[in-house]
Design a protein around this motif. Sequence first.
Motif, mmCIF file in Angstrom:
data_model
loop_
_atom_site.group_PDB
_atom_site.id
_atom_site.type_symbol
_atom_site.label_atom_id
_atom_site.label_comp_id
_atom_site.label_asym_id
_atom_site.label_seq_id
_atom_site.Cartn_x
_atom_site.Cartn_y
_atom_site.Cartn_z
ATOM 1 N N LYS A 80 -1.587 1.042 0.812
ATOM 2 C CA LYS A 80 -1.213 1.748 -0.408
ATOM 3 C C LYS A 80 0.153 1.260 -0.887
ATOM 4 N N GLN A 81 0.261 1.035 -2.212
ATOM 5 C CA GLN A 81 1.518 0.625 -2.820
ATOM 6 C C GLN A 81 1.766 1.484 -4.056
ATOM 7 N N VAL A 98 -0.040 3.966 -8.269
ATOM 8 C CA VAL A 98 -0.225 4.164 -6.833
ATOM 9 C C VAL A 98 -1.696 3.934 -6.517
ATOM 10 N N ASP A 99 -1.948 3.046 -5.557
ATOM 11 C CA ASP A 99 -3.335 2.732 -5.201
ATOM 12 C C ASP A 99 -3.341 1.865 -3.948
ATOM 13 N N VAL A 103 10.538 0.082 -9.317
ATOM 14 C CA VAL A 103 10.700 -0.152 -7.885
ATOM 15 C C VAL A 103 9.326 -0.172 -7.230
ATOM 16 N N ILE A 104 8.987 -1.281 -6.582
ATOM 17 C CA ILE A 104 7.724 -1.386 -5.849
ATOM 18 C C ILE A 104 7.966 -0.907 -4.417
ATOM 19 N N ILE A 105 7.171 0.079 -4.002
ATOM 20 C CA ILE A 105 7.286 0.662 -2.657
ATOM 21 C C ILE A 105 5.959 0.428 -1.937
ATOM 22 N N ALA A 141 7.417 7.600 1.468
ATOM 23 C CA ALA A 141 7.630 7.648 0.024
ATOM 24 C C ALA A 141 6.341 7.322 -0.731
ATOM 25 N N VAL A 142 5.569 6.337 -0.225
ATOM 26 C CA VAL A 142 4.295 6.000 -0.869
ATOM 27 C C VAL A 142 3.346 7.193 -0.799
#
Length: 487
Positions: free
Chosen positions: A385-386, A369-370, A396-398, A331-332
């Motif tokens: 990467k998050q 995203v980074d 939502v943090i992935i 997903a990230v």
Amino acid sequence: MKIAVGGIATENSTFSVWKSGMDAFTITHGEDFDDQYPFFADIISAFPEVEFVPIVRGRALPGGRVEKSVYDHIKGEMLDGLRGQKWDGVYLNMHGAMYVDEIEDAEGDWMQSIREVVGAECLIAASYDLHGNVSPRVIGNVDILTAYRTAPHVDVMETRERALSLLMLCLHEGIRPYKGYVQIPVALPGEKTSTEWEPGMSLYAEIPNTLKVEGVLDATITVGYAWADEPRTGATAIVLGTDEATVKQEAERLAQAYWDVRADFEFGVPVGSSDEVIQMALDAPESCIFISDSGDNPTAGGVGDVTYTLGRLIALNVPDAVYASIPAPEAVAKCAEAGVGAEVTVTIGGKLDTRYSEALTITGKVLFVDDISRMEYGRQLPAQKQAVVQVGGVQVIITEKRTPFHFIRQFQDLGIEPTEHKIVVIKIGYLEPDLKRAAPKALLALSPGAVNQALEQLPYERISRPMFPFDADMDWTPQAQVLRYGE
């Protein structure tokens, strides 16, 4: 004087179907040990004849049971580093709640294997988490064992230094300490037994009283790790000293003090189901509420990708919330490919924990995203990467990897000021100090997962019975074993 340094540290829920492989471990050798032991220089200054020899330490985020091949590899490195040399002492930096496939009492196996290599004359000291399970085999093979006295754990370095200082004292004075040891038939989750509220606060305040007794060198109370279904699970009282009768008496006194308050331990914050605490938070006058998604806490052995509470936030149309976090590398990657501002549909959760979780498909806007790196115990961890995806009112943090969120800075690195949101849900038990300082109010969700706080709901088969709270009406009187290695 030659001291070997090493260890292995993790805690593993036997109720998890996920396993901890080699990629779960950070392996430390040689000069990399320096960050873990900043007090070495002071001890060397006091004892210039001492040579510390780092061998190997493996550390993993809590999770499912450790693969045997991984444990065998790390233990093999430790034993190979010890063989062929004469050691005055060994210091082992441990946790105490490791569970390894096909090995009963993993730390007991580790200690016994080391003892067989270094021999009877060598003194062995170990530092433990207070959530370690201390077996008779462990206590029988070490000379010194001391554990944290705070939960949350704010005395990590002090405990390591205390273990090593006790080792140096015993070597310098020619002391082989007596060990008074009581297994206490109580299994409780750490979220009830914090030392920041009663009765844990008063219970641990008994340790300084024991330390004042003549003939006592150290005293420890362990809560144990409740999510390991094995015979050694439970609390212990341990007293080290130079007088056999004294260590027996004080170990039994501490054990009785624990037993007397066993039914008084409670959660330090209001609790309820996920739905109940979400509603409590929405109704609360405070501008921000932190909620612990406790059943899937990755720092207690939860896998981290149970989607239940996140699913409830979305289903209840919560207007303003942050959720930390779900590990889902695919997903990230999809968020990174789409870029900030794009709408994505991704499936998260239910891959690592297939017993308590189902996959959840979400559609939302990529806010961030980074690559993110962070410090842990003075060491810079590799970047991962998050991403942050806005789904309705929920951010939502992935993450690529299982990642505990213990610091406000971790949210800020993702462009989130957590206290500006009405609800912040974190996969954690009791709040770590940095979060606790920031939270206007905290609640705890009794959510499903491999570290479910409702112990009676878990399928225990191998713990020693009777045990509180499973056998609430049981009677028990502490009887300490007193041991001294070689006798």
